[in-house]
Design a protein around this motif. Sequence first.
Motif, PDB file in Angstrom:
ATOM      1  N   ARG A 124      34.369  40.566  40.148  1.00 31.32           N
ATOM      2  CA  ARG A 124      35.772  40.107  40.155  1.00 31.32           C
ATOM      3  C   ARG A 124      36.071  39.167  41.317  1.00 31.32           C
ATOM      4  NH1 ARG A 124      40.154  44.292  39.990  1.00 31.32           N
ATOM      5  NH2 ARG A 124      41.388  42.403  39.848  1.00 31.32           N
ATOM      6  N   LYS A 125      35.300  39.238  42.381  1.00 28.17           N
ATOM      7  CA  LYS A 125      35.502  38.326  43.512  1.00 28.17           C
ATOM      8  C   LYS A 125      35.242  36.885  43.087  1.00 28.17           C
ATOM      9  CE  LYS A 125      34.315  41.816  46.950  1.00 28.17           C
ATOM     10  NZ  LYS A 125      33.295  42.284  47.913  1.00 28.17           N
ATOM     11  N   GLU A 126      34.322  36.705  42.142  1.00 29.77           N
ATOM     12  CA  GLU A 126      33.995  35.367  41.650  1.00 29.77           C
ATOM     13  C   GLU A 126      34.680  35.059  40.317  1.00 29.77           C
ATOM     14  OE1 GLU A 126      30.040  32.705  40.820  1.00 29.77           O
ATOM     15  OE2 GLU A 126      30.003  34.284  42.328  1.00 29.77           O
ATOM     16  N   MET A 127      34.914  36.106  39.528  1.00 31.49           N
ATOM     17  CA  MET A 127      35.536  35.943  38.211  1.00 31.49           C
ATOM     18  C   MET A 127      36.683  36.947  38.101  1.00 31.49           C
ATOM     19  SD  MET A 127      32.084  35.680  35.911  1.00 31.49           S
ATOM     20  CE  MET A 127      32.834  34.793  34.560  1.00 31.49           C
ATOM     21  N   PRO A 128      37.854  36.620  38.651  1.00 30.22           N
ATOM     22  CA  PRO A 128      38.947  37.588  38.749  1.00 30.22           C
ATOM     23  C   PRO A 128      39.455  38.149  37.421  1.00 30.22           C
ATOM     24  CG  PRO A 128      39.468  35.552  39.932  1.00 30.22           C
ATOM     25  CD  PRO A 128      38.174  35.346  39.247  1.00 30.22           C
ATOM     26  N   HIS A 129      39.240  37.449  36.338  1.00 26.53           N
ATOM     27  CA  HIS A 129      39.790  37.900  35.058  1.00 26.53           C
ATOM     28  C   HIS A 129      38.786  38.642  34.182  1.00 26.53           C
ATOM     29  CE1 HIS A 129      43.457  35.849  36.000  1.00 26.53           C
ATOM     30  NE2 HIS A 129      42.782  34.724  36.234  1.00 26.53           N
ATOM     31  N   VAL A 130      37.609  38.918  34.707  1.00 26.77           N
ATOM     32  CA  VAL A 130      36.606  39.645  33.928  1.00 26.77           C
ATOM     33  C   VAL A 130      37.077  41.084  33.731  1.00 26.77           C
ATOM     34  CG1 VAL A 130      35.184  40.440  35.875  1.00 26.77           C
ATOM     35  CG2 VAL A 130      34.114  40.001  33.659  1.00 26.77           C
ATOM     36  N   SER A 131      36.778  41.651  32.558  1.00 26.51           N
ATOM     37  CA  SER A 131      37.184  43.032  32.289  1.00 26.51           C
ATOM     38  C   SER A 131      36.037  43.998  32.563  1.00 26.51           C
ATOM     39  CB  SER A 131      37.635  43.176  30.834  1.00 26.51           C
ATOM     40  OG  SER A 131      36.515  43.103  29.962  1.00 26.51           O
ATOM     41  N   LEU A 132      36.395  45.239  32.804  1.00 29.46           N
ATOM     42  CA  LEU A 132      35.387  46.281  33.024  1.00 29.46           C
ATOM     43  C   LEU A 132      34.527  46.440  31.767  1.00 29.46           C
ATOM     44  CD1 LEU A 132      34.167  48.422  34.856  1.00 29.46           C
ATOM     45  CD2 LEU A 132      35.956  50.006  34.106  1.00 29.46           C
ATOM     46  N   GLY A 133      35.142  46.317  30.593  1.00 35.08           N
ATOM     47  CA  GLY A 133      34.393  46.404  29.338  1.00 35.08           C
ATOM     48  C   GLY A 133      33.325  45.327  29.233  1.00 35.08           C
ATOM     49  N   THR A 134      33.652  44.121  29.693  1.00 32.76           N
ATOM     50  CA  THR A 134      32.685  43.022  29.694  1.00 32.76           C
ATOM     51  C   THR A 134      31.510  43.354  30.605  1.00 32.76           C
ATOM     52  OG1 THR A 134      34.362  41.379  29.162  1.00 32.76           O
ATOM     53  CG2 THR A 134      32.371  40.575  30.262  1.00 32.76           C
TER      54      THR A 134
END
Length: 137
Positions: free
Chosen positions: A37-47
Amino acid sequence: MKPKGFVRRTRQREVILEVLRGTKCHPTADWVYQEVRKEMPHVSLGTIYRNLKTLSEHGEIQELAFGATHSRFDANKELHYHFVCEECGLIEDLDMPVVEGLEEKVAERGYEVTSHRLEFYGLCPDCANNNSMGRAN
């Protein structure tokens, strides 16, 4: 069917691999999620979970289940041993040569071996030291 080791490269998978290769610890999916998330703030835990599963299924990483509630992940694909501390939960790679011929010895007994994994359990040096100091009192 895709051969083992072949997995389509996506930005999420690349970042997950970077995170795993950049640590010596054996993190949980939640830890990987926080780092990605530090690099991709919108990534989901499911992903994160789906990509860890895909990377593991294709031999890009190892999924380690040590009887705990959460799997741990390891980017080191080489055959190596782990030490699991029963006190603090530390999981470390052991820098020691792998014993040759174990798979062959099992195969000699009629089993078809595809791989093996070996872990050692006990107390890490810090916990062993703390326990011995506690007994001295």
